[in-house]
Design an enzyme around this catalytic site. Structure first.
Site, PDB file in Angstrom:
ATOM      1  N   LYS A 171      12.208 -27.173 -31.342  1.00 14.70           N
ATOM      2  CA  LYS A 171      11.023 -27.221 -32.206  1.00 14.70           C
ATOM      3  C   LYS A 171       9.930 -26.216 -31.782  1.00 14.70           C
ATOM      4  CE  LYS A 171      11.979 -31.493 -34.512  1.00 14.70           C
ATOM      5  NZ  LYS A 171      12.539 -32.758 -34.058  1.00 14.70           N
ATOM      6  N   ASP A 184      15.058 -35.656 -23.539  1.00 12.86           N
ATOM      7  CA  ASP A 184      15.025 -34.929 -24.804  1.00 12.86           C
ATOM      8  C   ASP A 184      13.555 -34.781 -25.203  1.00 12.86           C
ATOM      9  OD1 ASP A 184      15.005 -33.986 -27.373  1.00 12.86           O
ATOM     10  OD2 ASP A 184      16.534 -35.361 -28.143  1.00 12.86           O
ATOM     11  N   PHE A 195      16.505 -40.853 -31.591  1.00 14.39           N
ATOM     12  CA  PHE A 195      16.806 -39.760 -32.521  1.00 14.39           C
ATOM     13  C   PHE A 195      17.053 -38.500 -31.708  1.00 14.39           C
ATOM     14  CE2 PHE A 195      16.204 -36.066 -35.108  1.00 14.39           C
ATOM     15  CZ  PHE A 195      16.957 -36.381 -36.229  1.00 14.39           C
TER      16      PHE A 195
HETATM   17  C1  LIG Z   1      14.056 -33.019 -34.100  1.00 10.25           C
HETATM   18  C2  LIG Z   1      14.700 -33.580 -32.914  1.00 10.25           C
HETATM   19  C3  LIG Z   1      16.018 -33.231 -32.546  1.00 10.25           C
HETATM   20  C4  LIG Z   1      16.901 -32.360 -33.407  1.00 10.25           C
HETATM   21  O1  LIG Z   1      16.394 -31.098 -33.623  1.00 10.25           O
HETATM   22  P1  LIG Z   1      16.970 -30.208 -34.833  1.00 10.25           P
HETATM   23  O2  LIG Z   1      16.368 -28.857 -34.601  1.00 10.25           O
HETATM   24  O3  LIG Z   1      16.507 -30.849 -36.105  1.00 10.25           O
HETATM   25  O4  LIG Z   1      18.451 -30.213 -34.713  1.00 10.25           O
HETATM   26  C5  LIG Z   1      16.515 -33.728 -31.360  1.00 10.25           C
HETATM   27  N1  LIG Z   1      15.784 -34.566 -30.598  1.00 10.25           N
HETATM   28  C6  LIG Z   1      14.535 -34.943 -30.933  1.00 10.25           C
HETATM   29  C7  LIG Z   1      13.786 -35.839 -30.020  1.00 10.25           C
HETATM   30  C8  LIG Z   1      13.952 -34.475 -32.101  1.00 10.25           C
HETATM   31  O5  LIG Z   1      12.727 -34.884 -32.453  1.00 10.25           O
END
Ligand SMILES: *Cc1c(COP(=O)(O)O)cnc(C)c1O
Length: 422
Positions: free
Chosen positions: A272, A232, A145
């Site tokens: 986040k 990520d 994700f």
């Molecule tokens: C939430 C998330 C995203 C995307 O972030 P948004 O601010 O919702 O665009 C990307 N990578 C990971 C691992 C995430 O948990």
């Protein structure tokens, strides 16, 4: 019409009528938050066990972060990058030093930061690795994700996220997560691979923790093949897993040190909790040899790097350090898993508990399609704790990291009682 006096039921009805149906929220309407607690419009208090998908690691409405926001909001909020502002440099320096990179490229949402990392990696591939135009390939993992843009969903394998959004972006190779042989195969004899991108723990997939040493080995293979390793850490970063970053070494100190990183990514993606959930802030970190492929005009964002975001993010990161939230997440996470592991010995409903720090999940002993996890979350809500299923039969538990041990024990009791009632 003012919505201040409306009931939960009518507020849900308004959203249902006027809002696009791109989410399926748990039926609870929140209007206030403080620390580990949120309140609904009827005044009922809950423990927040999702923390806005780990954006609110510092707790709701942290007074220091809100204070920084308020002060800056009265001075200057947005200039665009057409001009310099007096806060961005301070944020770039602070984040670069804290995470151990030469440079930061600030954006707003996680998906934008992922897109930024992909663009940097492709450019690096053409300009530094010498790959022929339009031939760059990026390796990603199944069940990843990384966000919701058209390019990112192009390499998702979630049918719900992809269906009828094509044509999809080319240039991605999907391999099994937590499988070194697969990575070796994908890289071997493919000179067009520029990067391997992975989540240190797959959060949305259901808090899937890879085997010990997987990330380090993956990074080593990348290095041997002149391939960039992109981490990520949008969900796993900022103390969530008991370390400042999930790719840090095995200590719970509050700086990313050069001493013992388990893995040092070539490109680090954050979002986040970098703002404590107060304002959309994200960013990509890399060293000069990589980041310098970005030149004026080649990438940007009107809001990215604005002074309000900069002061909010600096304060949010200082709170993580000053309140030793990585240490707290590591300690409470151990308690959480050991308590729940002992409990599930006596309970057929839960197959297993897994996670790191305060990013944990339980797997319900039922099919992916069953609504048992959803019903458990409704019951948890009634009992004063908010969590949400991820992928059918898995429930993620990720409270704010400012939780105390007493509060955690109270939450564990709620979870045990709720599960016992099924
Ligand atoms: C939430 C998330 C995203 C995307 O972030 P948004 O601010 O919702 O665009 C990307 N990578 C990971 C691992 C995430 O948990």
């Amino acid at each position: 019409m003012t919505t201040d006096t409306l009931t939960s039921e009518s507020l849900i009805q308004i959203e249902d009528q006027y809002g696009a149906h791109n989410y399926h929220p748990l039926p609870v309407v929140l209007s206030k938050g403080e620390g580990v607690y949120v309140w609904d419009v009827e005044g009922k208090k809950y423990f927040d066990f999702l923390s806005a998908y780990s954006a609110v690691n510092q707790g709701h409405c942290h007074p220091r972060i809100i204070g920084a926001l308020e002060k800056q909001a009265r001075r200057l909020t947005l200039t665009s990058r057409a001009f310099y502002n007096d806060k961005l440099g301070e944020f770039e320096k602070f984040a670069s030093e804290l995470f151990g990179f030469d440079k930061l490229l600030p954006m707003n949402t996680g998906a934008e930061a992922v897109e930024t990392a992909l663009k940097i990696a492709r450019r690096w591939g053409y300009e530094k690795k010498g790959i022929a135009e339009n031939e760059a390939q990026i390796i990603v993992c199944k069940n990843n994700f990384h966000g919701r843009t058209t390019t990112i969903i192009s390499f998702s394998n979630d049918p719900v996220a992809r269906k009828n959004f094509g044509p999809y972006t080319n240039g991605f190779i999907k391999i099994e997560y937590d499988n070194i042989a697969d990575l070796e195969d994908a890289i071997a004899n493919n000179k067009n691979v520029v990067a391997f991108m992975a989540e240190p723990i797959q959060g949305e997939a259901g808090v899937y923790v890879p085997q010990e040493g997987y990330l380090a080995k993956a990074k080593q293979i990348c290095e041997e093949n002149n391939v960039l390793f992109i981490a990520d850490e949008v969900q796993t970063g900022i103390a969530r897993t008991g370390k400042l970053l999930a790719t840090c070494g095995n200590c719970s100190c509050n700086v990313s040190c050069e001493k013992k990183p388990e893995v040092k990514p070539d490109i680090l993606i954050l979002g986040k909790a970098i703002s404590g959930g107060v304002y959309p802030v994200s960013g990509v970190l890399a060293n000069n040899d990589i980041m310098n492929v970005i030149t004026p005009g080649s990438h940007g964002s009107t809001f990215g790097g604005n002074p309000l975001a900069a002061v909010v993010a600096i304060e949010a990161l200082k709170v993580i350090q000053d309140e030793k939230l990585a240490e707290n997440a590591a300690r409470l996470g151990e308690i959480f898993r050991s308590e729940l592991n002992a409990f599930i010995e006596t309970c057929d409903l839960v197959k297993l508990v897994r996670g790191k720090g305060l990013l944990n999940a339980i797997v319900i002993n039922d099919s992916e399609e069953s609504d048992t996890a959803w019903n458990i979350c409704l019951k948890l809500r009634d009992n004063g704790l908010l969590a949400k299923p991820t992928h059918g039969n898995i429930i993620r538990f990720a409270p704010p990291l400012v939780m105390t041990e007493d509060e955690l024990m109270e939450c564990i009791a709620i979870i045990k009682n709720t599960l016992s009632s099924f």
